[in-house]
Motif scaffolding. Sequence first.
Motif, PDB file in Angstrom:
ATOM      1  N   SER A  14       0.822  -1.195   0.000  1.00 36.44           N
ATOM      2  CA  SER A  14       0.000   0.000   0.000  1.00 36.44           C
ATOM      3  C   SER A  14       0.860   1.251   0.000  1.00 36.44           C
ATOM      4  CB  SER A  14      -0.911   0.011   1.223  1.00 36.44           C
ATOM      5  OG  SER A  14      -1.714  -1.125   1.212  1.00 36.44           O
ATOM      6  N   THR A  15       1.955   1.242   0.730  1.00 41.15           N
ATOM      7  CA  THR A  15       2.808   2.417   0.859  1.00 41.15           C
ATOM      8  C   THR A  15       3.547   2.731  -0.419  1.00 41.15           C
ATOM      9  OG1 THR A  15       3.198   2.012   3.170  1.00 41.15           O
ATOM     10  CG2 THR A  15       4.782   3.374   2.077  1.00 41.15           C
ATOM     11  N   LEU A  16       3.996   1.751  -1.119  1.00 38.35           N
ATOM     12  CA  LEU A  16       4.863   1.992  -2.251  1.00 38.35           C
ATOM     13  C   LEU A  16       4.131   2.426  -3.516  1.00 38.35           C
ATOM     14  CD1 LEU A  16       7.354  -0.932  -1.661  1.00 38.35           C
ATOM     15  CD2 LEU A  16       7.641   1.462  -1.073  1.00 38.35           C
ATOM     16  N   GLY A  17       2.803   2.506  -3.533  1.00 37.87           N
ATOM     17  CA  GLY A  17       2.056   2.806  -4.759  1.00 37.87           C
ATOM     18  C   GLY A  17       1.673   4.232  -4.986  1.00 37.87           C
ATOM     19  N   ALA A  18       1.698   5.064  -3.993  1.00 38.80           N
ATOM     20  CA  ALA A  18       1.237   6.438  -4.163  1.00 38.80           C
ATOM     21  C   ALA A  18       2.176   7.222  -5.055  1.00 38.80           C
ATOM     22  CB  ALA A  18       1.122   7.103  -2.802  1.00 38.80           C
ATOM     23  N   GLY A  19       1.693   8.315  -5.557  1.00 37.37           N
ATOM     24  CA  GLY A  19       2.486   9.142  -6.455  1.00 37.37           C
ATOM     25  C   GLY A  19       3.690   9.759  -5.781  1.00 37.37           C
ATOM     26  N   ALA A  20       4.754   9.879  -6.517  1.00 37.49           N
ATOM     27  CA  ALA A  20       5.980  10.494  -6.023  1.00 37.49           C
ATOM     28  C   ALA A  20       6.142  11.846  -6.693  1.00 37.49           C
ATOM     29  CB  ALA A  20       7.161   9.587  -6.352  1.00 37.49           C
ATOM     30  N   ALA A  88      -5.012   0.739  -1.686  1.00 39.97           N
ATOM     31  CA  ALA A  88      -5.773  -0.508  -1.826  1.00 39.97           C
ATOM     32  C   ALA A  88      -5.806  -1.008  -3.267  1.00 39.97           C
ATOM     33  CB  ALA A  88      -7.190  -0.321  -1.298  1.00 39.97           C
ATOM     34  N   ALA A  89      -5.930  -0.110  -4.224  1.00 38.71           N
ATOM     35  CA  ALA A  89      -5.973  -0.528  -5.626  1.00 38.71           C
ATOM     36  C   ALA A  89      -4.645  -1.155  -6.036  1.00 38.71           C
ATOM     37  CB  ALA A  89      -6.302   0.660  -6.529  1.00 38.71           C
ATOM     38  N   ALA A  96      -2.987  -9.680  -7.772  1.00 38.63           N
ATOM     39  CA  ALA A  96      -3.396 -10.315  -9.031  1.00 38.63           C
ATOM     40  C   ALA A  96      -2.169 -10.745  -9.841  1.00 38.63           C
ATOM     41  CB  ALA A  96      -4.268  -9.355  -9.849  1.00 38.63           C
ATOM     42  N   ILE A  97      -1.149  -9.915  -9.863  1.00 36.69           N
ATOM     43  CA  ILE A  97       0.091 -10.272 -10.573  1.00 36.69           C
ATOM     44  C   ILE A  97       0.733 -11.488  -9.917  1.00 36.69           C
ATOM     45  CG2 ILE A  97       2.448  -9.529 -11.099  1.00 36.69           C
ATOM     46  CD1 ILE A  97       1.277  -6.651 -11.372  1.00 36.69           C
ATOM     47  N   ALA A  98       0.803 -11.491  -8.582  1.00 35.62           N
ATOM     48  CA  ALA A  98       1.398 -12.625  -7.864  1.00 35.62           C
ATOM     49  C   ALA A  98       0.657 -13.918  -8.176  1.00 35.62           C
ATOM     50  CB  ALA A  98       1.401 -12.349  -6.358  1.00 35.62           C
ATOM     51  N   ARG A  99      -0.661 -13.864  -8.164  1.00 40.62           N
ATOM     52  CA  ARG A  99      -1.454 -15.066  -8.448  1.00 40.62           C
ATOM     53  C   ARG A  99      -1.296 -15.509  -9.914  1.00 40.62           C
ATOM     54  NH1 ARG A  99      -5.577 -12.720  -4.528  1.00 40.62           N
ATOM     55  NH2 ARG A  99      -5.096 -13.926  -2.646  1.00 40.62           N
TER      56      ARG A  99
END
Length: 134
Positions: A14-20, A88-89, A96-99
């Motif tokens: 969750s933390t690594l997905g937000a905009g930089a 969350a998205a 989904a990628i992992a699965r």
Amino acid sequence: MKIPLMMAVILLASTLGAGAASAKPPLKDVAHVRDGIIHVGMAYEISEKCGDIRARLFRGIGFLQSLRGHAAQLGYSSDEIDAYINNAAEKDRLEAIARARLAALGVIDGREATYCAVGRAQIAANTRVGWLLR
């Protein structure tokens, strides 16, 4: 215990997905971080679905912390990292990628033996996923 590892995965994902900041790509596009989270998710899924294989909890937590450190070294702030982990998205996307990757390796949902076979193969090959399992 498996629950803390999944919570760590969720938190980091969750933390690594937000905009930089505009000078940096979004953390979701930083391959080392993104793929690391996916590998942890794959290992977690195997450990949850195969009764003979366990996640290496401390190794997994340490690895997730190293991904956080890597993002920080690239110039992402704690707030940016936390925003990605709490997205969350992005968490759903990475799961989904992992699965999908597990399926490509031969996992069939609902068939424990396939999770065990893939897990043992990953351990034998000493892949990142296998390194996170025992």
